[in-house]
Design an enzyme around this catalytic site. Structure first.
Site, short mmCIF file in Angstrom:
data_model
loop_
_atom_site.label_atom_id
_atom_site.label_comp_id
_atom_site.label_asym_id
_atom_site.label_seq_id
_atom_site.Cartn_x
_atom_site.Cartn_y
_atom_site.Cartn_z
N LYS A 22 0.84 -1.22 0.00
CA LYS A 22 0.00 0.00 0.00
C LYS A 22 0.87 1.26 0.00
CE LYS A 22 -1.77 1.51 4.07
NZ LYS A 22 -1.51 2.88 4.51
N ASN A 23 1.87 1.28 0.90
CA ASN A 23 2.62 2.52 1.08
C ASN A 23 3.63 2.79 -0.03
OD1 ASN A 23 1.07 3.04 3.27
ND2 ASN A 23 2.58 2.38 4.80
N ARG A 92 -4.06 9.72 4.76
CA ARG A 92 -2.90 10.58 4.96
C ARG A 92 -2.14 10.81 3.64
NH1 ARG A 92 -0.16 14.08 8.47
NH2 ARG A 92 2.06 13.85 8.15
N CYS A 116 -5.29 7.36 9.55
CA CYS A 116 -5.44 6.79 10.89
C CYS A 116 -5.03 7.83 11.93
CB CYS A 116 -4.54 5.55 11.04
SG CYS A 116 -5.16 4.14 10.13
N ARG A 121 -0.55 14.55 13.53
CA ARG A 121 0.24 14.21 12.34
C ARG A 121 0.40 15.47 11.50
NH1 ARG A 121 -1.78 8.53 9.87
NH2 ARG A 121 0.27 8.55 8.89
N PRO A 122 1.24 16.40 11.97
CA PRO A 122 1.38 17.66 11.25
C PRO A 122 2.04 17.48 9.88
CG PRO A 122 2.96 17.54 13.05
CD PRO A 122 2.13 16.31 13.14
N ILE A 123 1.96 18.55 9.06
CA ILE A 123 2.63 18.50 7.75
C ILE A 123 3.60 19.68 7.63
CG2 ILE A 123 0.87 17.18 6.49
CD1 ILE A 123 -0.22 19.92 5.49
N ASP A 307 4.50 0.23 12.26
CA ASP A 307 3.32 -0.45 11.71
C ASP A 307 3.21 -1.89 12.20
OD1 ASP A 307 2.81 1.89 10.41
OD2 ASP A 307 3.42 1.20 8.43
N ILE A 329 7.57 6.64 17.16
CA ILE A 329 7.23 7.36 15.92
C ILE A 329 5.96 8.19 16.09
CG2 ILE A 329 6.79 7.12 13.43
CD1 ILE A 329 9.58 6.16 14.24
N ARG A 399 -8.49 -0.87 4.15
CA ARG A 399 -7.59 0.20 3.70
C ARG A 399 -6.21 -0.36 3.37
NH1 ARG A 399 -7.08 5.09 7.39
NH2 ARG A 399 -5.87 5.61 5.55
C1 EPZ Z 1 4.01 6.79 6.76
O1 EPZ Z 1 3.22 7.80 7.40
C2 EPZ Z 1 3.10 5.61 6.54
N1 EPZ Z 1 1.96 6.00 5.71
C3 EPZ Z 1 2.62 5.06 7.88
O2 EPZ Z 1 1.87 3.89 7.64
C4 EPZ Z 1 3.83 4.69 8.74
O3 EPZ Z 1 3.38 4.30 10.01
C5 EPZ Z 1 4.77 5.90 8.86
O4 EPZ Z 1 5.12 6.41 7.55
C6 EPZ Z 1 6.05 5.61 9.62
O5 EPZ Z 1 6.72 4.56 9.02
C7 EPZ Z 1 2.09 6.03 4.39
O6 EPZ Z 1 3.14 5.76 3.83
C8 EPZ Z 1 0.89 6.40 3.61
P1 EPZ Z 1 6.05 10.13 8.91
P2 EPZ Z 1 3.72 9.30 7.46
O7 EPZ Z 1 5.94 11.41 8.18
O8 EPZ Z 1 4.41 9.63 6.20
C9 EPZ Z 1 6.08 13.47 12.42
C10 EPZ Z 1 0.02 2.42 7.89
O9 EPZ Z 1 -0.58 1.83 8.83
N2 EPZ Z 1 5.97 14.54 11.38
O10 EPZ Z 1 7.26 9.29 8.69
O11 EPZ Z 1 2.58 10.12 7.89
C11 EPZ Z 1 4.78 12.64 12.51
O12 EPZ Z 1 3.81 13.31 13.25
C12 EPZ Z 1 0.50 3.84 8.06
O13 EPZ Z 1 0.22 1.90 6.78
C13 EPZ Z 1 5.93 15.85 11.78
O14 EPZ Z 1 5.99 16.20 12.97
O15 EPZ Z 1 4.76 9.20 8.64
C14 EPZ Z 1 5.27 11.36 13.13
O16 EPZ Z 1 5.34 11.52 14.51
C15 EPZ Z 1 0.11 4.49 9.31
N3 EPZ Z 1 5.81 16.81 10.80
C16 EPZ Z 1 6.70 11.23 12.56
O17 EPZ Z 1 7.05 12.52 12.06
C17 EPZ Z 1 5.73 16.51 9.48
O18 EPZ Z 1 5.62 17.42 8.64
C18 EPZ Z 1 6.85 10.22 11.42
O19 EPZ Z 1 5.84 10.44 10.46
C19 EPZ Z 1 5.78 15.15 9.10
C20 EPZ Z 1 5.90 14.17 10.07
#
Ligand code: EPZ
Length: 418
Positions: A22-23, A92, A116, A121-123, A307, A329, A399
């Site tokens: 998926k990812n 997301r 989820c 989960r900020p951007i 995950d 994480i 999903r």
């Molecule tokens: C990806 O989410 C995956 N989703 C998640 O899979 C996975 O758990 C995660 O990476 C970690 O491996 C997809 O690929 C669609 P991150 P993502 O940005 O990209 C913080 C599943 O079940 N952060 O690596 O959202 C954030 O809040 C899902 O398949 C900021 O603070 O994860 C988190 O604490 C769930 N600001 C950490 O970084 C930002 O701008 C890691 O998030 C971006 C992230």
């Protein structure tokens, strides 16, 4: 709300082939928007998140044709720059359209993404990086995001505070068509990032360093179409491995990338499972007498994946000894804990730590899934529990898992949707 009736299952036996990831599929499908010709994406899993992504692409003006696990996309005519809130809110990964749409059309109007709820989960890192590359990103008080290309859309050197998967992908999607060189320091190294870069390279993008700390991208004028096969899903594979470990049995799991799963397989061996690997197949044999995994600390790849945290917590509930989980994480990824307690587990969770003391057996109950991987963990814990359970919120599984209950049923699980 969709529900599963799950009854005690005595062992899993047989073979299962692992679906596409998926990812990987979601960012790759999003990336097809940047290509001027037709793209064919094979091994694309049939999931509700994939359907949302294809709906977004169609609404943007791309021609999308899906047949079983193959998707053909022609984005040459995509002209729309708006994505509706109801689509953005479903997952997301919709945030990856921020750079893809802006890069393709010059501007984008969308909303904050859903997905989820694993804590905040900020951007902010996505926005900061794209702004540094010359994109003007604004948000209003209704949660709308506006992004447009200012005079110069240039490569830049980006230092990520943490190796964020989504931010790394958004920067890559912007950088492949930006002018000049982009360097991402502290980039995410997940196999899904490498898969996205492999696809984009086939389309003519110039990317080096995928899978390493630093990724370098030199922008090109245009991307052509390409045919690509999505890698297999390491978390779905982990789910079948974890289920067999917990329920006992002998299962051959096909279409696995063994090297991507070393950390998982090491733990399964440590707790008492036999795991044999040959080419792309892994056989797991478990006699159910498992030792507690001990300490499980979630970390960015190649560390233990967040995950898989809920799945291993399910295993720990009936393993001999004490396990300590540290979720590094996400701030709130223990929503499965209360439900495991309802099955009779012994877990004390506080902030990012959870201490699990193995009990002799779990007992069926009514369970509520609140996120995708938590739902999978609860389903396998319910299969292990004596008696029957009803799991509400089974739509979360759709999903991320193709035919979840059908595949488990083929291995002998007593599970059906009601
Ligand atoms: C990806 O989410 C995956 N989703 C998640 O899979 C996975 O758990 C995660 O990476 C970690 O491996 C997809 O690929 C669609 P991150 P993502 O940005 O990209 C913080 C599943 O079940 N952060 O690596 O959202 C954030 O809040 C899902 O398949 C900021 O603070 O994860 C988190 O604490 C769930 N600001 C950490 O970084 C930002 O701008 C890691 O998030 C971006 C992230």
């Amino acid at each position: 709300m969709s529900r599963l009736l799950i009854e005690h299952t005595e062992g899993l036996y047989g073979r299962v082939s692992i679906q596409g990831a998926k990812n990987s599929a979601l960012p790759i499908l999003t990336a097809t928007l940047l290509c001027d010709d037709v793209c064919v994406i094979d091994n694309c899993p049939n999931l509700s998140d994939v359907d949302v992504t294809l709906d977004i692409l169609s609404n943007l003006g791309a021609k999308v044709f899906k047949e079983k696990n193959s998707v053909t996309i022609d984005s040459s005519g995509a002209k729309n720059h708006r994505i509706a809130k109801n689509m953005m809110a479903k997952m997301r990964a919709s945030i990856l359209f921020l750079s893809a749409v802006t890069s393709k059309i010059g501007r984008a109007e969308l909303c904050f993404p859903g997905g989820c709820r694993l804590g905040p989960r900020p951007i902010d890192w996505h926005i900061k990086a794209l702004s540094k590359m010359g994109l003007n990103v604004r948000c209003n008080c209704n949660g709308k995001l506006f992004c447009k290309v200012e005079k110069n859309f240039n490569g830049a050197e980006i230092n990520l505070p943490l190796p964020s998967v989504g931010a790394t992908e958004n920067i890559i999607l912007a950088a492949v068509l930006a002018k000049g060189k982009t360097i991402i320091n502290n980039a995410a190294k997940e196999p899904e990032i490498c898969d996205l870069c492999d696809f984009l390279s086939k389309c003519g993008a110039k990317i080096t360093g995928a899978g390493q700390n630093q990724i370098e991208i030199v922008g090109v004028d245009k991307l052509c179409g390409a045919k690509h096969r999505v890698i297999s899903d390491r978390i779905v594979a982990t789910t079948f491995l974890a289920a067999t470990a917990m329920l006992s049995g002998d299962v051959k799991i096909e279409n696995i990338v063994f090297d991507d799963m070393k950390v998982i397989i090491d733990i399964l061996r440590r707790i008492g499972c036999t795991v044999n690997a040959k080419c792309d197949t892994v056989q797991i044999i478990s006699n159910k007498k498992l030792k507690a995994p001990g300490e499980i600390i979630t970390e960015p790849y190649p560390g233990f994946p967040t995950d898989a945290q809920a799945l291993f917590m399910a295993i720990s509930t009936i393993s001999q000894g004490v396990s300590i989980f540290v979720e590094n994480i996400f701030k709130n990824r223990y929503k499965h804990v209360d439900e495991l307690l309802n099955l009779g587990a012994n877990i004390k969770a506080f902030d990012k730590i959870a201490v699990v003391t193995g009990v002799r057996e779990l007992h069926g109950n009514c369970l509520y899934a609140k996120d995708l991987r938590g739902a999978a963990a609860l389903a396998i814990a319910a299969m292990a529990a004596k008696g029957s359970s009803i799991l509400t919120g089974a739509e979360y599984l759709d999903r991320g898992y193709e035919n979840f209950e059908i595949n488990f049923k083929k291995l002998g699980a007593k599970i059906r949707r009601v």
